[in-house]
Design an enzyme around this catalytic site. Structure first.
Site, PDB file in Angstrom:
ATOM      1  N   LEU A 121     -13.419  -3.863 -28.680  1.00 44.49           N
ATOM      2  CA  LEU A 121     -13.681  -3.501 -27.278  1.00 44.49           C
ATOM      3  C   LEU A 121     -12.462  -3.746 -26.381  1.00 44.49           C
ATOM      4  O   LEU A 121     -12.586  -4.291 -25.282  1.00 44.49           O
ATOM      5  CB  LEU A 121     -14.903  -4.266 -26.734  1.00 44.49           C
ATOM      6  CG  LEU A 121     -16.234  -4.019 -27.449  1.00 44.49           C
ATOM      7  CD1 LEU A 121     -17.344  -4.865 -26.847  1.00 44.49           C
ATOM      8  CD2 LEU A 121     -16.638  -2.547 -27.383  1.00 44.49           C
ATOM      9  N   GLU A 167     -20.935   0.694 -23.001  1.00 43.86           N
ATOM     10  CA  GLU A 167     -20.856   1.304 -24.331  1.00 43.86           C
ATOM     11  C   GLU A 167     -21.998   0.783 -25.201  1.00 43.86           C
ATOM     12  O   GLU A 167     -21.789   0.368 -26.330  1.00 43.86           O
ATOM     13  CB  GLU A 167     -19.475   1.028 -24.961  1.00 43.86           C
ATOM     14  CG  GLU A 167     -18.335   1.695 -24.217  1.00 43.86           C
ATOM     15  CD  GLU A 167     -17.095   1.922 -25.076  1.00 43.86           C
ATOM     16  OE1 GLU A 167     -17.205   2.075 -26.302  1.00 43.86           O
ATOM     17  OE2 GLU A 167     -15.996   1.925 -24.495  1.00 43.86           O
ATOM     18  N   CYS A 201      -5.056   1.072   6.458  1.00 42.08           N
ATOM     19  CA  CYS A 201      -5.717  -0.203   6.779  1.00 42.08           C
ATOM     20  C   CYS A 201      -5.109  -0.787   8.053  1.00 42.08           C
ATOM     21  O   CYS A 201      -3.983  -0.459   8.430  1.00 42.08           O
ATOM     22  CB  CYS A 201      -5.598  -1.177   5.616  1.00 42.08           C
ATOM     23  SG  CYS A 201      -3.941  -1.829   5.422  1.00 42.08           S
ATOM     24  N   TRP A 226     -16.571   7.360 -37.928  1.00 42.68           N
ATOM     25  CA  TRP A 226     -16.584   7.581 -36.491  1.00 42.68           C
ATOM     26  C   TRP A 226     -17.444   8.809 -36.203  1.00 42.68           C
ATOM     27  O   TRP A 226     -17.524   9.720 -37.026  1.00 42.68           O
ATOM     28  CB  TRP A 226     -15.177   7.843 -35.964  1.00 42.68           C
ATOM     29  CG  TRP A 226     -14.259   6.676 -36.160  1.00 42.68           C
ATOM     30  CD1 TRP A 226     -13.286   6.535 -37.092  1.00 42.68           C
ATOM     31  CD2 TRP A 226     -14.243   5.469 -35.401  1.00 42.68           C
ATOM     32  NE1 TRP A 226     -12.648   5.336 -36.942  1.00 42.68           N
ATOM     33  CE2 TRP A 226     -13.220   4.652 -35.909  1.00 42.68           C
ATOM     34  CE3 TRP A 226     -14.998   5.002 -34.322  1.00 42.68           C
ATOM     35  CZ2 TRP A 226     -12.933   3.397 -35.378  1.00 42.68           C
ATOM     36  CZ3 TRP A 226     -14.709   3.749 -33.804  1.00 42.68           C
ATOM     37  CH2 TRP A 226     -13.676   2.970 -34.332  1.00 42.68           C
ATOM     38  N   SER A 286     -32.142  -0.095 -20.995  1.00 43.46           N
ATOM     39  CA  SER A 286     -32.442  -1.054 -19.916  1.00 43.46           C
ATOM     40  C   SER A 286     -31.649  -0.721 -18.667  1.00 43.46           C
ATOM     41  O   SER A 286     -32.170  -0.769 -17.556  1.00 43.46           O
ATOM     42  CB  SER A 286     -32.077  -2.480 -20.339  1.00 43.46           C
ATOM     43  OG  SER A 286     -32.851  -2.884 -21.411  1.00 43.46           O
ATOM     44  N   SER A 324     -21.362   3.915 -38.048  1.00 47.20           N
ATOM     45  CA  SER A 324     -21.084   4.788 -36.896  1.00 47.20           C
ATOM     46  C   SER A 324     -19.600   5.125 -36.773  1.00 47.20           C
ATOM     47  O   SER A 324     -19.152   5.594 -35.734  1.00 47.20           O
ATOM     48  CB  SER A 324     -21.556   4.106 -35.608  1.00 47.20           C
ATOM     49  OG  SER A 324     -20.824   2.924 -35.402  1.00 47.20           O
ATOM     50  N   HIS A 382       0.849  -1.196   0.000  1.00 49.51           N
ATOM     51  CA  HIS A 382       0.000   0.000   0.000  1.00 49.51           C
ATOM     52  C   HIS A 382       0.886   1.248   0.000  1.00 49.51           C
ATOM     53  O   HIS A 382       2.090   1.167   0.242  1.00 49.51           O
ATOM     54  CB  HIS A 382      -0.926  -0.014   1.212  1.00 49.51           C
ATOM     55  CG  HIS A 382      -1.945  -1.122   1.152  1.00 49.51           C
ATOM     56  ND1 HIS A 382      -2.885  -1.345   2.118  1.00 49.51           N
ATOM     57  CD2 HIS A 382      -2.174  -2.070   0.198  1.00 49.51           C
ATOM     58  CE1 HIS A 382      -3.648  -2.374   1.784  1.00 49.51           C
ATOM     59  NE2 HIS A 382      -3.223  -2.841   0.621  1.00 49.51           N
ATOM     60  N   GLU A 420       1.281   3.787   2.027  1.00 49.99           N
ATOM     61  CA  GLU A 420       1.991   4.176   3.253  1.00 49.99           C
ATOM     62  C   GLU A 420       3.278   3.361   3.393  1.00 49.99           C
ATOM     63  O   GLU A 420       4.347   3.898   3.711  1.00 49.99           O
ATOM     64  CB  GLU A 420       1.111   3.922   4.498  1.00 49.99           C
ATOM     65  CG  GLU A 420      -0.183   4.694   4.538  1.00 49.99           C
ATOM     66  CD  GLU A 420      -1.341   3.938   3.893  1.00 49.99           C
ATOM     67  OE1 GLU A 420      -1.140   3.343   2.814  1.00 49.99           O
ATOM     68  OE2 GLU A 420      -2.450   3.950   4.457  1.00 49.99           O
ATOM     69  N   SER A 452     -28.969 -12.556 -25.131  1.00 46.06           N
ATOM     70  CA  SER A 452     -29.882 -13.586 -24.615  1.00 46.06           C
ATOM     71  C   SER A 452     -29.862 -14.856 -25.446  1.00 46.06           C
ATOM     72  O   SER A 452     -29.873 -15.956 -24.912  1.00 46.06           O
ATOM     73  CB  SER A 452     -31.330 -13.087 -24.609  1.00 46.06           C
ATOM     74  OG  SER A 452     -31.415 -11.729 -24.419  1.00 46.06           O
TER      75      SER A 452
HETATM   76  N1  LIG Z   1     -21.779   6.046 -31.021  1.00 40.88           N
HETATM   77  C1  LIG Z   1     -21.776   5.272 -29.959  1.00 40.88           C
HETATM   78  O1  LIG Z   1     -21.361   5.697 -28.869  1.00 40.88           O
HETATM   79  C2  LIG Z   1     -22.259   3.861 -30.071  1.00 40.88           C
HETATM   80  C3  LIG Z   1     -21.947   2.949 -29.055  1.00 40.88           C
HETATM   81  C4  LIG Z   1     -22.452   1.666 -29.157  1.00 40.88           C
HETATM   82  C5  LIG Z   1     -23.248   1.324 -30.236  1.00 40.88           C
HETATM   83  N2  LIG Z   1     -23.505   2.215 -31.204  1.00 40.88           N
HETATM   84  C6  LIG Z   1     -24.378   1.876 -32.342  1.00 40.88           C
HETATM   85  O2  LIG Z   1     -25.580   1.370 -31.812  1.00 40.88           O
HETATM   86  C7  LIG Z   1     -26.136   0.453 -32.733  1.00 40.88           C
HETATM   87  C8  LIG Z   1     -26.597  -0.774 -31.985  1.00 40.88           C
HETATM   88  O3  LIG Z   1     -27.510  -0.400 -30.985  1.00 40.88           O
HETATM   89  P1  LIG Z   1     -28.724  -1.339 -30.603  1.00 40.88           P
HETATM   90  O4  LIG Z   1     -29.582  -0.560 -29.679  1.00 40.88           O
HETATM   91  O5  LIG Z   1     -29.319  -1.896 -31.823  1.00 40.88           O
HETATM   92  O6  LIG Z   1     -28.010  -2.557 -29.881  1.00 40.88           O
HETATM   93  P2  LIG Z   1     -27.390  -2.857 -28.461  1.00 40.88           P
HETATM   94  O7  LIG Z   1     -27.972  -2.014 -27.411  1.00 40.88           O
HETATM   95  O8  LIG Z   1     -25.918  -2.915 -28.623  1.00 40.88           O
HETATM   96  O9  LIG Z   1     -27.901  -4.370 -28.283  1.00 40.88           O
HETATM   97  C9  LIG Z   1     -29.256  -4.603 -28.043  1.00 40.88           C
HETATM   98  C10 LIG Z   1     -29.512  -6.057 -27.889  1.00 40.88           C
HETATM   99  O10 LIG Z   1     -28.854  -6.544 -26.727  1.00 40.88           O
HETATM  100  C11 LIG Z   1     -29.577  -7.661 -26.238  1.00 40.88           C
HETATM  101  N3  LIG Z   1     -29.826  -7.517 -24.824  1.00 40.88           N
HETATM  102  C12 LIG Z   1     -29.568  -8.466 -23.904  1.00 40.88           C
HETATM  103  N4  LIG Z   1     -29.949  -8.085 -22.704  1.00 40.88           N
HETATM  104  C13 LIG Z   1     -30.468  -6.854 -22.847  1.00 40.88           C
HETATM  105  C14 LIG Z   1     -31.048  -5.957 -21.927  1.00 40.88           C
HETATM  106  N5  LIG Z   1     -31.162  -6.228 -20.621  1.00 40.88           N
HETATM  107  N6  LIG Z   1     -31.524  -4.800 -22.397  1.00 40.88           N
HETATM  108  C15 LIG Z   1     -31.404  -4.479 -23.700  1.00 40.88           C
HETATM  109  N7  LIG Z   1     -30.864  -5.299 -24.618  1.00 40.88           N
HETATM  110  C16 LIG Z   1     -30.394  -6.487 -24.190  1.00 40.88           C
HETATM  111  C17 LIG Z   1     -30.894  -7.695 -27.001  1.00 40.88           C
HETATM  112  O11 LIG Z   1     -30.807  -8.738 -27.972  1.00 40.88           O
HETATM  113  P3  LIG Z   1     -31.260 -10.216 -27.554  1.00 40.88           P
HETATM  114  O12 LIG Z   1     -32.670 -10.093 -27.125  1.00 40.88           O
HETATM  115  O13 LIG Z   1     -31.020 -11.025 -28.744  1.00 40.88           O
HETATM  116  O14 LIG Z   1     -30.388 -10.594 -26.414  1.00 40.88           O
HETATM  117  C18 LIG Z   1     -30.944  -6.361 -27.690  1.00 40.88           C
HETATM  118  O15 LIG Z   1     -31.660  -6.386 -28.882  1.00 40.88           O
HETATM  119  C19 LIG Z   1     -25.077   0.192 -33.772  1.00 40.88           C
HETATM  120  O16 LIG Z   1     -25.417   0.850 -34.955  1.00 40.88           O
HETATM  121  C20 LIG Z   1     -23.821   0.784 -33.185  1.00 40.88           C
HETATM  122  O17 LIG Z   1     -22.967   1.279 -34.164  1.00 40.88           O
HETATM  123  C21 LIG Z   1     -23.021   3.482 -31.151  1.00 40.88           C
END
Ligand SMILES: NC(=O)c1ccc[n+]([C@@H]2O[C@H](COP(=O)([O-])OP(=O)(O)OC[C@H]3O[C@@H](n4cnc5c(N)ncnc54)[C@H](OP(=O)(O)O)[C@@H]3O)[C@@H](O)[C@H]2O)c1
Length: 398
Positions: A210, A328, A81, A176, A336, A174, A56, A58, A227
């Site tokens: 990622l 992200e 601690c 960038w 959600s 997307s 730590h 210290e 899922s």
């Molecule tokens: N610019 C940015 O910062 C950024 C960042 C990330 C993504 N993006 C863009 O976002 C787009 C994708 O977004 P999206 O909304 O379609 O997809 P997402 O949020 O990445 O994925 C959604 C899917 O995740 C699964 N999932 C599992 N558990 C979940 C829960 N508790 N709540 C919600 N979803 C859950 C579901 O599919 P199942 O039911 O099959 O499990 C759902 O359809 C892409 O075009 C990407 O390029 C942009």
């Protein structure tokens, strides 16, 4: 001639905080801690907690003194601690080295310490002053305190959007949204957080890696919410799962049903192949309507109940030592997480671009709220500029 201004405890604590930051990305789930030892108004040693499992702050400082620390003052941003963990208690070496006074930034919420560290020091005749730059000290270790107090990972939602609130074009493209400087900062965030979470929608659309591309950075564990186990075996995250911890959260019945309907490989085959690649599969139930906290900010819809229970997922991740997550998205998963009140901090990058399109995705989708008065709001707002882009960040107000 102008005299050097005499330093006050806040100055040394600031120095301790700067030292502590050097442990960023290396010490979790431990806190970042820095220490300064001062004798006769001269700094005779500094130290910080350098890596998880290591000494730590210290102990590092006290083993590093340029002269005998007997009678010195010690500044540390977190209560020392007093228990045996991976290393001996810091209180022991502070007593042994005959430190006269200890200045503490904030108390530790770890039940094994929580006030007992300073009590032991006082019992040994050491004077202790607490609360020096307390707010800054707590803010530096917000993740640690949250994880200790809630036994759940601290979640920060990060997204990059255009000026008209889109995270991708209608086509899904997307890359960038923001420029290089903003994206470089995201790499620092990935180094800071222990896990990174995305939905299967983002994996299917972008096939992202990622990982953390910051020099000397650490890869966060990748957590994919999927899922139905739709994740492709040839996706970047699966192909690199043997090198970077990768967790896929899924719902066994849903995955089985989906696979049976798709008529391709069976669920068991896919599961085996993913595990062979090094993927860690976590079975998570769906969110049940009765689990919803009342009142919720986001309007409820039945669609939300066919989603993985993110609170359960976070509990399982906490059990694996994951103390913090950079969420992200995309917009579906972000919604959600917001609805389940799991988000503690937001990093919203905004690029001076307009892409338009009613169907272009936005950062947080779902059903949304009905009235502006119910909006989730942020506090402790900071705005940073990266080239032409901005990032607004803040803590979710409770
Ligand atoms: N610019 C940015 O910062 C950024 C960042 C990330 C993504 N993006 C863009 O976002 C787009 C994708 O977004 P999206 O909304 O379609 O997809 P997402 O949020 O990445 O994925 C959604 C899917 O995740 C699964 N999932 C599992 N558990 C979940 C829960 N508790 N709540 C919600 N979803 C859950 C579901 O599919 P199942 O039911 O099959 O499990 C759902 O359809 C892409 O075009 C990407 O390029 C942009």
């Amino acid at each position: 001639m102008q005299q050097n201004k005499k330093k006050v405890p806040e100055d040394y604590m600031r120095q301790a905080l700067e030292l502590a930051k050097q442990g960023e990305g290396k010490v979790s789930p431990n806190p970042m801690v820095g220490c300064v030892v001062v004798k006769d108004e001269r700094v005779i040693a500094t130290g910080f907690h350098e890596k998880y499992g290591g000494f730590h702050a210290e102990r590092n400082a006290l083993l590093n003194c340029t002269e005998d620390p007997q009678g010195a003052e010690l500044y540390v941003n977190l209560e020392p601690c007093c228990h045996y963990g991976k290393t001996p208690p810091c209180t022991e070496i502070i007593i042994e080295k005959k430190i006269k006074k200890v200045y503490v930034g904030c108390l530790d919420s770890n039940p094994k310490v929580a006030g007992q560290g300073i009590q032991i020091l006082r019992e040994h005749g050491i004077s202790v002053e607490t609360g020096i730059l307390e707010e800054e000290c707590r803010a530096l270790n917000e993740v640690f305190f949250y994880y200790m107090e809630h036994k759940q990972p601290f979640v920060a939602m990060k997204y990059a959007m255009t000026l008209d609130g889109k995270i991708a074009c209608e086509t899904g493209d997307s890359k960038w949204v923001t420029g290089e400087e903003a994206r470089a900062y995201v790499q620092c965030l990935r180094n800071r957080y222990r896990g990174i979470m995305a939905g299967i929608g983002t994996i299917l659309e972008d096939d992202p890696m990622l990982n953390c591309r910051m020099e000397g950075g650490r890869n966060p564990a990748r957590i994919i919410c999927d899922s139905k186990l739709r994740i492709p075996l040839d996706s970047q995250v699966v192909k690199t799962a043997s090198q970077i911890e990768t967790i896929v959260a899924f719902h066994p019945k849903e995955a089985e049903r989906y696979r049976a309907n798709a008529g391709a490989e069976t669920f068991e085959e896919v599961k085996r192949k993913l595990e062979q690649q090094g993927i860690i599969l976590l079975e998570i139930p769906f969110k049940q309507p009765e689990d919803m906290e009342q009142p919720v900010n986001i309007a409820q819809s039945s669609e939300n109940f066919q989603r993985l229970d993110l609170s359960r997922l976070l509990q399982k991740l906490a059990e694996r030592g994951i103390d913090s997550i950079l969420l992200e998205g995309g917009g579906t998963l972000n919604a959600s997480a917001l609805q389940e009140r799991l988000i503690q901090r937001v990093y919203a990058f905004v690029a001076p671009k307009l892409v338009a399109g009613a169907k272009a995705k936005s950062p947080v989708e779902g059903s949304g709220i009905l009235f502006m008065r119910d909006a989730v709001t942020l506090q402790d707002i900071e705005v940073m500029r990266f080239g032409e882009d901005l990032c607004m960040m803040g803590r979710v107000r409770r």
